[in-house]
Scaffold this active site. Sequence first.
Site, PDB file in Angstrom:
ATOM      1  N   SER A  94     -23.659  13.940  -2.796  1.00 66.07           N
ATOM      2  CA  SER A  94     -22.756  14.610  -1.973  1.00 66.07           C
ATOM      3  C   SER A  94     -21.245  14.121  -1.690  1.00 66.07           C
ATOM      4  CB  SER A  94     -23.217  15.599  -0.816  1.00 66.07           C
ATOM      5  OG  SER A  94     -24.636  16.417  -1.615  1.00 66.07           O
ATOM      6  N   GLU A 366     -22.322  25.519  -3.357  1.00 69.26           N
ATOM      7  CA  GLU A 366     -21.835  25.193  -5.246  1.00 69.26           C
ATOM      8  C   GLU A 366     -22.110  26.058  -6.252  1.00 69.26           C
ATOM      9  OE1 GLU A 366     -19.790  22.182  -5.658  1.00 69.26           O
ATOM     10  OE2 GLU A 366     -19.683  20.814  -4.420  1.00 69.26           O
TER      11      GLU A 366
END
Lengths: 388, 252
Positions: A94, A366
């Site tokens: 990430s 996301e």
Amino acid sequence: MLKYEDFFLLDEKLSSEYKVLRESVRKFVDNEVIPIISEYWENGKFPRRLISKIAELGLVGSYMPVEYGGGGFDKLAYGIITRELERGDSGIRSFVSVQTSLVMYPILTFGSENQRKKYLPKLASCEVIGCFGLTEPDAGSDPSSMKTRAYRKGNKWILRGTKMWITNANISDIAIIWAKDDDNIIRGFIVERDMGYKTKEMKGKISLRASDTGEVILDDVEVPEENRLPFAEGLKAPLMCLNQARFGIAWGAVGIAQFCLETALKYSKERIMFSNPIASYQLTQQKLADILTYTQNANLIAYRIAELEKEGKLSHYHISYAKRYNVRAAKVVSEMARSILGANGIMLDYHIMRHMTNLEAVETYEGTYEIHTLILGEFLTGMESFRK
Amino acid sequence: MRILNIFKRVPDTYAEIKLSKDNSDIDKENLNYVIDPYGEYAMETSLRIKDKDSSIELVVLTIGPENSTELLRNALALGFDISYLIKYENYEKLSPLALSKIYIKFIEKYGPFDIIFLPKVDIDTNFHSICGYLAGYLNINFITSITTAEIVDNHAIVERETSMGKEKLKIKTPCILSHDKAPYEIRLASLKGIMLSKKKPINIIELSELEIKIEEHIIRNTLRLPPQRKGVKFLNNADELIKVLKEEIKIL
């Protein structure tokens, strides 16, 4: 002889540069991430000590042009990097996803030449850490309902609002902030820490614990016009950024699935129960066969989206398909691997359950699994069903 | 200054070794091949020398099948300037003397080199005589099993570990150094290095180009895996131990 790790002989498609890259990142993860990550995860801390090595290896900005400090590689390299990093931990992947696809990418794509020169090289070398502020407490799947405002005041903008669930927030030096202007058009801004945004750590996560997550509070922060991203207009701009990051997530999920496959297979051959290795029992073999199938399917999808990207044929539907399927596949794989490891499966030392809980966040951020489902639904039927 | 590193292509040291069906060789089909670990340390030492003086040219050489170029790509990505592969499929059947003859032909054709680094031992065959053969043929000095090396005015200052402690030696170049485990970490290829490596040459040399005839001396008749370890037996006291040593193992 056929290897389970490379079941569809995809290695044959890789040139030696990509193999060197894969080995390099894999060694980094094996030697420097996996031995320390459980402790950081348990303590709920992002391992900042890894940043310098990540930068040194060039893992940030891999597909940015060399002239801006990037790696000059393509999306396949980015995919390989994210896959190998997520084999270690979703939090590490990430960090690289955000820095590359959500901070560098918008500056490269929507920024001025001055902005590119000023920020991109330092972001690539991680001298400057960035975060991406789109999501808000009351605007998740529906970002167009954001409340953050940008008021024009002469040659400046006043930003007001709160962003939430922001990866890298607390360690950030700059934030890409998306806000609505007086005409309700979404604009992007490069806001520097010194301009006055505040961050607050979000504690109590039971997922992505080795990732820095926080709120970004914009209490009338003054941003000069030169820090507005001149070529970003409307929701399309942040969504384009998310599509870059989702590409990496689809690859990253494969890394987790591969790790779970290796671990569960090895464990099942060594674990003796009722006088035989548990790998010799049909119930285990069924799980292993399923794990292999989900893992290889996800890997095939990842390779294919990289090929389509290279050919200029990749649509956002492919990315939704890949993010949705691959993360769900990794989740199913991690759950089955957990059960093969029995009680050991819940221990941090075996890493499986850390991956399993991380995937809850990865499936949510996301674009949730559900949102990507609706995107595919819209693709198939031509009918949007996001809102009533 | 030019430095040559010769490494050996060997099966991954973590790989699970299986035997071929007729037990004449190891099963190579599923094996992943890597740069031998001592050769890797030697490469790191060369790269550290180059870190201090970028004018030094680093050359890397190995022998093996065509896909050994993947290992050379890694060396180039780490910072080596030129790489050579001597193409020879059955290189594992070559004796140290035969390998040395090939390396000497290479050095005569592509040299001279100020320092030649070798692994202290070929970990696949456990031979360690190449260093001495090369030094003999080329009539230059050599030191075996070094752990570090630095260059100071046409000399190499090397360290090696002995049973009496560490020793520091000075050797005039040109010289040959065989490398032991180094006290430092081996660097990984960076994305930038990989990008730069695309412009660096991987030269493939056919054995015929070296004008040398080689016999494959090593014939492996039968290989056996080490016997499987038996289970552990826990004993409760010294008396039991004495009884086992007397009656079962029969060494008392």
